[in-house]
Design a protein around this motif. Structure first.
Motif, PDB file in Angstrom:
ATOM      1  N   LEU A 171       0.832  -1.197   0.000  1.00 31.68           N
ATOM      2  CA  LEU A 171       0.000   0.000   0.000  1.00 31.68           C
ATOM      3  C   LEU A 171       0.878   1.263   0.000  1.00 31.68           C
ATOM      4  O   LEU A 171       0.632   2.208  -0.745  1.00 31.68           O
ATOM      5  N   ILE A 172       1.912   1.237   0.826  1.00 29.63           N
ATOM      6  CA  ILE A 172       2.818   2.387   0.905  1.00 29.63           C
ATOM      7  C   ILE A 172       3.465   2.655  -0.458  1.00 29.63           C
ATOM      8  O   ILE A 172       3.519   3.796  -0.922  1.00 29.63           O
ATOM      9  N   GLN A 186       2.389   1.881  -3.438  1.00 29.77           N
ATOM     10  CA  GLN A 186       1.376   2.431  -4.358  1.00 29.77           C
ATOM     11  C   GLN A 186       1.196   3.927  -4.127  1.00 29.77           C
ATOM     12  O   GLN A 186       1.170   4.714  -5.060  1.00 29.77           O
ATOM     13  N   GLU A 187       1.082   4.287  -2.861  1.00 28.96           N
ATOM     14  CA  GLU A 187       0.863   5.696  -2.510  1.00 28.96           C
ATOM     15  C   GLU A 187       2.038   6.571  -2.939  1.00 28.96           C
ATOM     16  O   GLU A 187       1.846   7.669  -3.461  1.00 28.96           O
ATOM     17  N   LEU A 246       1.908   6.875  -6.748  1.00 27.17           N
ATOM     18  CA  LEU A 246       0.763   7.644  -7.248  1.00 27.17           C
ATOM     19  C   LEU A 246       0.853   9.132  -6.936  1.00 27.17           C
ATOM     20  O   LEU A 246       0.494   9.966  -7.748  1.00 27.17           O
ATOM     21  N   HIS A 247       1.334   9.446  -5.724  1.00 25.16           N
ATOM     22  CA  HIS A 247       1.231  10.839  -5.284  1.00 25.16           C
ATOM     23  C   HIS A 247       2.562  11.557  -5.175  1.00 25.16           C
ATOM     24  O   HIS A 247       2.631  12.650  -4.638  1.00 25.16           O
ATOM     25  N   LYS A 268       5.151  11.170  -3.296  1.00 21.74           N
ATOM     26  CA  LYS A 268       5.508  11.507  -1.915  1.00 21.74           C
ATOM     27  C   LYS A 268       6.735  10.691  -1.500  1.00 21.74           C
ATOM     28  O   LYS A 268       7.160   9.791  -2.210  1.00 21.74           O
ATOM     29  N   VAL A 325       4.426   8.735   3.595  1.00 22.72           N
ATOM     30  CA  VAL A 325       3.406   7.698   3.423  1.00 22.72           C
ATOM     31  C   VAL A 325       3.425   6.704   4.585  1.00 22.72           C
ATOM     32  O   VAL A 325       2.379   6.248   5.045  1.00 22.72           O
ATOM     33  N   GLU A 363       1.394   8.201   7.215  1.00 25.25           N
ATOM     34  CA  GLU A 363      -0.045   8.144   6.920  1.00 25.25           C
ATOM     35  C   GLU A 363      -0.608   6.744   7.117  1.00 25.25           C
ATOM     36  O   GLU A 363      -1.678   6.559   7.678  1.00 25.25           O
ATOM     37  N   VAL A 364       0.126   5.752   6.630  1.00 20.71           N
ATOM     38  CA  VAL A 364      -0.396   4.377   6.657  1.00 20.71           C
ATOM     39  C   VAL A 364      -0.218   3.729   8.034  1.00 20.71           C
ATOM     40  O   VAL A 364      -1.116   3.052   8.528  1.00 20.71           O
ATOM     41  N   ASP A 391      11.555   6.413  -4.213  1.00 22.89           N
ATOM     42  CA  ASP A 391      11.223   7.780  -3.797  1.00 22.89           C
ATOM     43  C   ASP A 391      12.445   8.675  -3.704  1.00 22.89           C
ATOM     44  O   ASP A 391      12.362   9.789  -3.223  1.00 22.89           O
TER      45      ASP A 391
END
Ligand SMILES: [Fe+2]
Length: 281
Positions: free
Chosen positions: A161-162, A164-165, A168-169, A171, A176, A179-180, A242
């Motif tokens: 999930l991290i 993907q985030e 996508l964004h 970041k 992330v 957030e997660v 990232d």
């Protein structure tokens, strides 16, 4: 998804066999001012693999000793307890980091290589500015992302999930992760380092390596780890997806009284060290 709180995660880390009894004993000896080079040698000799690695490292051009070091006690006398301790960390933590970390898009051994590189870069910088504890800086560089190893071990599903985030964004993992999970790899790493009873300034360097302005115990050590981490990106060794989303803090350069020409020198020195020495990997 089985999401663990930071407390739950840290309490589970005992299950990861990071340090053998021999290694724990070696760390104790290096921290005891009454220990002698012989005490250290007799403990290290119990582990043949470790003995070999220490002798190879001690004889590498990285330590800049021109004579041929044949025994661990000779290495200890010439290089000092802190250098030996950092070598022990280097060879032990490597075993943990050698596993694949799919969540961070790091290939096998990628994090380990990157951590070694960061450690070497940080130590080179420490020596350049005549910082009194270059080997502690080395250890901090080596362990800065240990939290990623821990997260990967217990949070595999969340990683997908991290990732993907992040993709996508645009970041950083740090954002992330928060957030997660509600916490990030720096916090996890610092808690683990605390659990291992590492020195406070080293714990702080791990905790603040992405936010060096928050360091209060030893801001210079943290600044060096932050810069070494940033140089990994500039040198193309940060292979996390990232990498380019991180921002490099100029304030750390001011704190250490260095300019870009020093960074260029360090990058070229590190490239030379790596060039001659397959030893680190
Ligand atoms: Fe990091």
């Amino acid at each position: 998804m089985n999401k663990l709180s930071l407390e739950e995660l840290i309490s589970r880390v005992d299950e990861i066999p990071v340090f053998s009894q021999t290694v724990n004993r070696i760390i104790q000896i290096t921290e005891d001012p009454k220990s002698t080079a012989k005490d250290l040698e007799s403990e290290i000799m119990k582990d043949q693999g470790l003995t070999t690695k220490i002798l190879r490292l001690a004889n590498s051009s990285y330590y800049g000793v021109s004579r041929n070091i044949k025994s661990v006690s000779e290495a200890t006398v010439l290089l000092g307890f802190q250098a030996i301790k950092s070598m022990v960390f280097a060879s032990t933590v490597g075993k943990v980091m050698e596993r694949e970390l799919p969540g961070y898009a790091l290939e096998r051994e990628g994090l380990w290589r990157q951590s070694q590189m960061c450690a070497i870069t940080a130590r080179t910088l420490a020596k350049k500015i005549k910082f009194p504890k270059p080997d502690q800086v080395y250890t901090a560089g080596l362990l800065r992302d240990i939290g990623k190893v821990i997260l990967d071990t217990y949070m595999k599903e969340q990683f997908e999930l991290i990732v993907q985030e992040v993709e996508l964004h645009n970041k950083t993992f740090l954002e992330v992760e928060a957030e997660v999970l509600g916490y990030n790899h720096s916090e996890v790493g610092a808690r683990i380092a605390d659990k291992w009873n590492l020195p406070q300034d080293l714990i702080e360097a791990i905790a603040c390596h992405h936010n060096p302005e928050q360091a209060t115990i030893n801001p210079k050590m943290t600044a060096m780890i932050h810069i070494a981490d940033g140089l990994m990106m500039m040198m193309g060794y940060n292979i996390g997806i990232d990498g380019l989303n991180y921002k490099f803090s100029d304030d750390t350069m001011t704190l250490l009284s260095i300019d870009e020409s020093v960074l260029t020198e360090i990058m070229s020195e590190v490239a030379d060290l790596i060039g001659d020495e397959g030893i680190f990997f």
